[in-house]
Design an enzyme around this catalytic site. Structure first.
Site, mmCIF file in Angstrom:
data_model
loop_
_atom_site.group_PDB
_atom_site.id
_atom_site.type_symbol
_atom_site.label_atom_id
_atom_site.label_comp_id
_atom_site.label_asym_id
_atom_site.label_seq_id
_atom_site.Cartn_x
_atom_site.Cartn_y
_atom_site.Cartn_z
ATOM 1 N N VAL A 95 36.214 37.286 -8.286
ATOM 2 C CA VAL A 95 36.490 38.121 -7.272
ATOM 3 C C VAL A 95 38.046 39.246 -7.371
ATOM 4 O O VAL A 95 38.548 39.579 -6.434
ATOM 5 C CB VAL A 95 36.307 37.077 -5.792
ATOM 6 C CG1 VAL A 95 34.912 36.840 -6.067
ATOM 7 C CG2 VAL A 95 37.070 36.773 -5.965
ATOM 8 N N ASP A 96 38.452 39.070 -8.121
ATOM 9 C CA ASP A 96 39.876 38.970 -8.937
ATOM 10 C C ASP A 96 40.095 40.610 -9.172
ATOM 11 O O ASP A 96 41.515 40.870 -9.408
ATOM 12 C CB ASP A 96 40.631 37.939 -9.856
ATOM 13 C CG ASP A 96 39.781 37.949 -11.333
ATOM 14 O OD1 ASP A 96 39.387 38.857 -11.699
ATOM 15 O OD2 ASP A 96 39.554 36.845 -12.219
ATOM 16 N N HIS A 113 29.852 38.312 -7.067
ATOM 17 C CA HIS A 113 30.456 37.258 -5.577
ATOM 18 C C HIS A 113 30.712 38.125 -4.834
ATOM 19 O O HIS A 113 31.974 37.940 -4.109
ATOM 20 C CB HIS A 113 31.037 36.578 -6.352
ATOM 21 C CG HIS A 113 29.813 35.800 -6.981
ATOM 22 N ND1 HIS A 113 30.408 34.161 -7.203
ATOM 23 C CD2 HIS A 113 28.749 34.859 -7.269
ATOM 24 C CE1 HIS A 113 29.347 33.612 -8.381
ATOM 25 N NE2 HIS A 113 28.930 34.520 -7.577
ATOM 26 N N CYS A 149 38.710 45.544 16.681
ATOM 27 C CA CYS A 149 37.829 44.340 17.679
ATOM 28 C C CYS A 149 38.298 43.262 17.857
ATOM 29 O O CYS A 149 37.547 42.996 19.102
ATOM 30 C CB CYS A 149 36.848 44.745 16.972
ATOM 31 S SG CYS A 149 36.506 43.547 15.454
ATOM 32 N N SER A 188 30.492 28.477 -16.394
ATOM 33 C CA SER A 188 29.463 26.902 -16.510
ATOM 34 C C SER A 188 28.191 27.528 -16.938
ATOM 35 O O SER A 188 27.472 26.473 -16.728
ATOM 36 C CB SER A 188 29.635 25.920 -16.182
ATOM 37 O OG SER A 188 29.628 26.512 -14.125
ATOM 38 N N ASN A 212 32.911 29.541 -24.138
ATOM 39 C CA ASN A 212 32.925 28.562 -23.071
ATOM 40 C C ASN A 212 33.844 27.736 -23.767
ATOM 41 O O ASN A 212 32.981 27.294 -24.587
ATOM 42 C CB ASN A 212 32.046 28.996 -22.450
ATOM 43 C CG ASN A 212 32.210 28.220 -20.788
ATOM 44 O OD1 ASN A 212 32.920 28.521 -20.170
ATOM 45 N ND2 ASN A 212 31.624 26.784 -19.820
#
Length: 246
Positions: A95-96, A113, A149, A188, A212
């Site tokens: 998400v970076d 994500h 809001c 992973s 990995n």
């Protein structure tokens, strides 16, 4: 085996960003290993229900320094791959936003994500920059509310307890089915439904390469498994792919 278009799909996880100073989550030194309670800060139920959880979450975001992180050699290698002219799509669990910061066109990056570079109001759904919200925290607001809001502000990420965006997931599924090479980098491959993408690719005729540090459930299905550090292994792999497919 189905005929495939010459498309390269790359799935990236937290491991590609660790050299940018962003810790992973599930590795031996991952955030969840070091502080299991931190998972509560990114779980939608406690986040929306408990102001104290939100305050801790904002402090975590403030102190993590992720917004100041810069792309590393792994991110830049994928930019080189895209600029070589080979068809590429990047599916990322991160998400970076570092793939885009490195220079990948946003239309070629599917953020499975979501993104931590934006916030969204849980009530009115208005979207704004994360930088602005963090500046409010630094100025003394422990739990900044929506300016429109007064609702709860949250990152535009998929938090624990939430489903992935079905449109983005459908797009990723289509990429997995269309590619002839699927490369999984720094992930992973344990979190579904994203972890199912390599299997979809293999079952529809793609070659699988895994880069990995730790074993994954799909190592036996891979044509190649690379255990070298990503910031050196991925640039080398990209150079090889460009040579082979030129």
């Amino acid at each position: 085996m189905n005929a495939k278009r010459p498309l390269i799909a790359v799935l990236t996880g937290a491991g590609i960003s660790t050299d940018s100073g962003i810790p992973d989550y599930r590795g031996p030194q991952g955030l969840w290993q070091r502080d299991p309670s931190a998972q509560e800060l990114v779980t939608i139920g406690p986040y929306l229900a408990d102001p104290e959880v939100r305050k801790r979450a904002w402090l975590m975001r403030r102190d993590a320094g992720a917004m100041a992180a810069e792309p590393n050699a792994g991110h830049r290698a994928l930019v080189d791959l895209e600029r070589s002219g080979l068809p590429l799509r990047v599916l990322t669990q991160n998400v970076d936003g570092l793939h885009q910061r490195a220079g990948l066109p946003a239309r070629k990056v599917f953020e499975l994500h979501g993104t931590a570079r934006e916030v969204q109001c849980a009530r009115c759904r208005v979207v704004g920059p994360m930088d602005e919200a963090l500046a409010r925290v630094a100025a003394g607001e422990p739990d900044p509310a929506c300016r429109e809001c007064g609702g709860i502000l949250r990152p535009r990420t998929v938090m624990f307890g939430e489903a992935l965006d079905p449109v983005v997931l459908q797009q990723a599924d289509a990429v997995a089915k269309a590619c002839d090479l699927f490369v999984a980098v720094g992930t992973s491959l344990q979190v579904f439904p994203v972890a199912g993408l390599p299997l979809i690719a293999v079952e529809t005729g793609a070659k699988l390469i895994i880069v990995n540090a730790e074993p994954t459930p799909y190592d036996e299905a891979a044509a190649e498994v690379i255990r070298e550090p990503i910031s050196t292994a991925l640039p080398e792999l990209v150079r090889r792919l460009v040579r082979e497919r030129a």
